[in-house]
Design a protein around this motif. Sequence first.
Motif, PDB file in Angstrom:
ATOM      1  N   GLY A  17       0.791  -1.460   0.048  1.00 19.58           N
ATOM      2  CA  GLY A  17      -0.405  -0.033  -0.173  1.00 19.58           C
ATOM      3  C   GLY A  17       0.860   1.584   0.096  1.00 19.58           C
ATOM      4  O   GLY A  17       0.677   2.464  -0.555  1.00 19.58           O
ATOM      5  N   LYS A  18       1.930   1.720   1.217  1.00 17.40           N
ATOM      6  CA  LYS A  18       2.925   2.690   0.726  1.00 17.40           C
ATOM      7  C   LYS A  18       3.847   2.263  -0.338  1.00 17.40           C
ATOM      8  O   LYS A  18       3.676   3.913  -0.836  1.00 17.40           O
ATOM      9  CB  LYS A  18       3.735   2.755   1.978  1.00 17.40           C
ATOM     10  CG  LYS A  18       3.065   2.894   3.645  1.00 17.40           C
ATOM     11  CD  LYS A  18       4.081   2.300   4.767  1.00 17.40           C
ATOM     12  CE  LYS A  18       3.319   2.251   5.850  1.00 17.40           C
ATOM     13  NZ  LYS A  18       4.796   1.840   6.762  1.00 17.40           N
ATOM     14  N   ALA A  19       3.938   1.723  -1.290  1.00 16.25           N
ATOM     15  CA  ALA A  19       5.022   1.333  -1.878  1.00 16.25           C
ATOM     16  C   ALA A  19       3.742   2.120  -3.735  1.00 16.25           C
ATOM     17  O   ALA A  19       4.310   2.483  -4.261  1.00 16.25           O
ATOM     18  CB  ALA A  19       5.477   0.290  -2.698  1.00 16.25           C
ATOM     19  N   ILE A  20       1.978   1.767  -3.673  1.00 15.43           N
ATOM     20  CA  ILE A  20       1.907   2.102  -4.810  1.00 15.43           C
ATOM     21  C   ILE A  20       1.401   2.943  -4.781  1.00 15.43           C
ATOM     22  O   ILE A  20       0.112   3.640  -5.515  1.00 15.43           O
ATOM     23  CB  ILE A  20       0.733   0.826  -5.217  1.00 15.43           C
ATOM     24  CG1 ILE A  20      -0.682   0.737  -3.753  1.00 15.43           C
ATOM     25  CG2 ILE A  20       1.906  -0.596  -5.356  1.00 15.43           C
ATOM     26  CD1 ILE A  20      -0.982  -0.018  -4.174  1.00 15.43           C
ATOM     27  N   LYS A  21       1.028   4.117  -2.996  1.00 22.11           N
ATOM     28  CA  LYS A  21       0.715   5.070  -3.070  1.00 22.11           C
ATOM     29  C   LYS A  21       0.526   6.431  -3.885  1.00 22.11           C
ATOM     30  O   LYS A  21       2.254   6.359  -4.713  1.00 22.11           O
ATOM     31  CB  LYS A  21       0.714   6.046  -1.318  1.00 22.11           C
ATOM     32  CG  LYS A  21       0.240   7.335  -1.338  1.00 22.11           C
ATOM     33  CD  LYS A  21       0.450   7.459   0.024  1.00 22.11           C
ATOM     34  CE  LYS A  21      -0.111   8.914   0.615  1.00 22.11           C
ATOM     35  NZ  LYS A  21      -0.060   9.071   1.901  1.00 22.11           N
ATOM     36  N   GLY A  22      -0.732   6.784  -4.984  1.00 22.87           N
ATOM     37  CA  GLY A  22       0.450   7.926  -6.170  1.00 22.87           C
ATOM     38  C   GLY A  22       0.228   7.725  -7.427  1.00 22.87           C
ATOM     39  O   GLY A  22       0.539   7.472  -8.442  1.00 22.87           O
ATOM     40  N   LYS A  23       0.442   5.791  -7.289  1.00 24.11           N
ATOM     41  CA  LYS A  23       0.317   5.010  -8.607  1.00 24.11           C
ATOM     42  C   LYS A  23       0.001   3.531  -9.067  1.00 24.11           C
ATOM     43  O   LYS A  23      -0.943   2.636  -9.255  1.00 24.11           O
ATOM     44  CB  LYS A  23       1.646   4.285  -8.359  1.00 24.11           C
ATOM     45  CG  LYS A  23       2.905   4.682  -7.975  1.00 24.11           C
ATOM     46  CD  LYS A  23       4.336   4.131  -8.087  1.00 24.11           C
ATOM     47  CE  LYS A  23       5.388   5.142  -7.462  1.00 24.11           C
ATOM     48  NZ  LYS A  23       5.169   4.907  -5.800  1.00 24.11           N
ATOM     49  N   ARG A  24      -1.391   3.850  -8.201  1.00 26.22           N
ATOM     50  CA  ARG A  24      -2.464   2.619  -7.455  1.00 26.22           C
ATOM     51  C   ARG A  24      -3.516   2.376  -9.693  1.00 26.22           C
ATOM     52  O   ARG A  24      -3.221   1.396  -9.973  1.00 26.22           O
ATOM     53  CB  ARG A  24      -4.106   3.378  -7.165  1.00 26.22           C
ATOM     54  CG  ARG A  24      -5.073   1.967  -7.716  1.00 26.22           C
ATOM     55  CD  ARG A  24      -4.302   0.400  -6.641  1.00 26.22           C
ATOM     56  NE  ARG A  24      -5.334  -0.097  -6.715  1.00 26.22           N
ATOM     57  CZ  ARG A  24      -5.706  -0.900  -8.132  1.00 26.22           C
ATOM     58  NH1 ARG A  24      -4.770  -1.589  -8.210  1.00 26.22           N
ATOM     59  NH2 ARG A  24      -6.516  -1.819  -7.677  1.00 26.22           N
ATOM     60  N   ASP A  25      -2.987   3.907 -10.615  1.00 28.76           N
ATOM     61  CA  ASP A  25      -3.441   3.563 -12.346  1.00 28.76           C
ATOM     62  C   ASP A  25      -2.295   2.723 -12.909  1.00 28.76           C
ATOM     63  O   ASP A  25      -3.054   2.335 -14.347  1.00 28.76           O
ATOM     64  CB  ASP A  25      -4.126   5.128 -12.589  1.00 28.76           C
ATOM     65  CG  ASP A  25      -2.282   5.714 -12.439  1.00 28.76           C
ATOM     66  OD1 ASP A  25      -1.422   5.713 -12.074  1.00 28.76           O
ATOM     67  OD2 ASP A  25      -2.640   7.116 -13.562  1.00 28.76           O
ATOM     68  N   SER A  49      -8.441  -5.533   3.520  1.00 27.65           N
ATOM     69  CA  SER A  49      -7.382  -5.382   2.285  1.00 27.65           C
ATOM     70  C   SER A  49      -7.488  -4.263   1.903  1.00 27.65           C
ATOM     71  O   SER A  49      -6.129  -3.488   1.735  1.00 27.65           O
ATOM     72  CB  SER A  49      -7.679  -6.685   1.007  1.00 27.65           C
ATOM     73  OG  SER A  49      -7.108  -8.422   1.990  1.00 27.65           O
ATOM     74  N   LEU A  50      -8.257  -3.880   1.461  1.00 28.39           N
ATOM     75  CA  LEU A  50      -8.701  -2.344   0.478  1.00 28.39           C
ATOM     76  C   LEU A  50      -8.245  -1.350   1.840  1.00 28.39           C
ATOM     77  O   LEU A  50      -6.845  -0.207   1.343  1.00 28.39           O
ATOM     78  CB  LEU A  50     -10.251  -2.134   0.120  1.00 28.39           C
ATOM     79  CG  LEU A  50     -10.936  -2.864  -0.755  1.00 28.39           C
ATOM     80  CD1 LEU A  50     -12.478  -2.483  -0.502  1.00 28.39           C
ATOM     81  CD2 LEU A  50     -10.247  -2.820  -2.057  1.00 28.39           C
ATOM     82  N   ARG A  51      -8.322  -1.437   2.763  1.00 31.14           N
ATOM     83  CA  ARG A  51      -7.770  -0.582   3.933  1.00 31.14           C
ATOM     84  C   ARG A  51      -6.184  -0.405   4.393  1.00 31.14           C
ATOM     85  O   ARG A  51      -5.229   0.354   3.733  1.00 31.14           O
ATOM     86  CB  ARG A  51      -8.855  -0.197   5.112  1.00 31.14           C
ATOM     87  CG  ARG A  51      -7.686   0.159   6.508  1.00 31.14           C
ATOM     88  CD  ARG A  51      -8.466   0.372   7.479  1.00 31.14           C
ATOM     89  NE  ARG A  51      -8.671  -1.569   8.234  1.00 31.14           N
ATOM     90  CZ  ARG A  51      -7.457  -1.953   8.426  1.00 31.14           C
ATOM     91  NH1 ARG A  51      -6.546  -2.086   9.071  1.00 31.14           N
ATOM     92  NH2 ARG A  51      -8.104  -3.097   8.296  1.00 31.14           N
ATOM     93  N   ARG A  52      -5.813  -1.419   4.182  1.00 32.58           N
ATOM     94  CA  ARG A  52      -4.158  -2.330   4.099  1.00 32.58           C
ATOM     95  C   ARG A  52      -3.897  -1.415   2.965  1.00 32.58           C
ATOM     96  O   ARG A  52      -2.564  -0.998   3.169  1.00 32.58           O
ATOM     97  CB  ARG A  52      -4.067  -3.299   4.632  1.00 32.58           C
ATOM     98  CG  ARG A  52      -3.879  -3.352   6.355  1.00 32.58           C
ATOM     99  CD  ARG A  52      -3.344  -5.033   6.356  1.00 32.58           C
ATOM    100  NE  ARG A  52      -4.030  -6.121   5.587  1.00 32.58           N
ATOM    101  CZ  ARG A  52      -4.587  -7.172   6.092  1.00 32.58           C
ATOM    102  NH1 ARG A  52      -5.608  -6.540   7.815  1.00 32.58           N
ATOM    103  NH2 ARG A  52      -5.703  -7.800   5.742  1.00 32.58           N
ATOM    104  N   LEU A  53      -4.006  -1.557   1.597  1.00 32.73           N
ATOM    105  CA  LEU A  53      -4.005  -1.191   0.657  1.00 32.73           C
ATOM    106  C   LEU A  53      -3.586   0.275   0.043  1.00 32.73           C
ATOM    107  O   LEU A  53      -3.118   0.344  -0.893  1.00 32.73           O
ATOM    108  CB  LEU A  53      -4.639  -2.532  -0.288  1.00 32.73           C
ATOM    109  CG  LEU A  53      -3.803  -3.652  -0.887  1.00 32.73           C
ATOM    110  CD1 LEU A  53      -4.511  -4.819  -1.065  1.00 32.73           C
ATOM    111  CD2 LEU A  53      -2.175  -4.028  -0.975  1.00 32.73           C
ATOM    112  N   GLY A  54      -4.706   0.294   0.717  1.00 31.01           N
ATOM    113  CA  GLY A  54      -4.849   1.446   0.437  1.00 31.01           C
ATOM    114  C   GLY A  54      -5.629   2.487  -1.032  1.00 31.01           C
ATOM    115  O   GLY A  54      -5.585   2.757  -1.585  1.00 31.01           O
TER     116      GLY A  54
END
Length: 331
Positions: free
Chosen positions: A67-75, A125-130
């Motif tokens: 979640g921290k690594a993909i923050k701002g990169k979800r798309d 999981s949605l919460r942890r993954l952001g």
Amino acid sequence: MEKITLPGTDVKITPLTFGAWAIGGWFWGGAEEKESIQAIECAIENGMTTIDTAPIYGFGQSEEFVGKAIKGKRDKVEILTKFGLRWDIVSNNLHIEKTTDNQGNELSVYRTGRKESVIKECENSLRRLGTDYIDLFQQHWPDTDTPVEETMEALEILKTQGKIRAGGVSNFTTEQMEEAEKHFSLASNQVPYSMVFRNIEKDLVPYCIDNNKAIIVYSPLQRGILTGKITPDYPFEPGDHRPKTPFYKEPNITNINQFLNEIKPIAEEKNATLAQLVIRWTLYQPGITCLLVGARNEKQVTENIGAAALTISEDEMKIINSKLNNLSLKL
């Protein structure tokens, strides 16, 4: 890296996928947060945009790091995670008795596919993954104590709500897949497979080919032993579970290393590592859609990605397979 569409869905994944089990730390002797996040970021930047994780990997740690690594990169990424293993409740189906989490707390792990549990796990999981959706939500292990139609109903609800794009299973037999398919259209089955562990070739591979189901492979390097870097005197970290598994015991560990030395010249001719050769060989096998390749740091990620560009000739495959057929293991 050219993506592959999961059958019956619009979800596209990379053939080499970042396997996030090791960064959970549990069973792997721990994991460092900054290094783990940098490894995921390196994978994304270099075209390995699909990430496979699970709540049980570090009891939430792996998903949180992802979640921290993909923050701002979800798309830019595709997230695969799982459900069905709980350590915060008790069910009639014990999965692991008395293990310890990353803080040394003793706990037990239970299987459950109950509808309310599946839906709750998705929310967690949605919460942890952001994120607000999961690309592929997979039942981690079958739960023989819950009717499969109840579990599949939960997947259908989550898909209708837009919280998951596709549903799959993991560690299911052919018969279990057939039963689940009566209630929900599965995209995939995630199973262990490697050069030295090929039991799915008899039944599961033909079934998935015939029924247009993806096979997502985990542990293609057999938890690291097929890299050639783990010898009988390898210094494992405390908490690393691998020495207890059959492949890391004698005579298997010695015989596997001897086999790797025999095929090493093929890798060297290509200026490749043994791990890259093994990964590429595995991708060439019939019915295999995608490999989960674990990494703890950027160097390992870069090495794994290098396997995608490798080619193995028909003659080289014959040599590898011949030596593999002569490999003696006691499992």
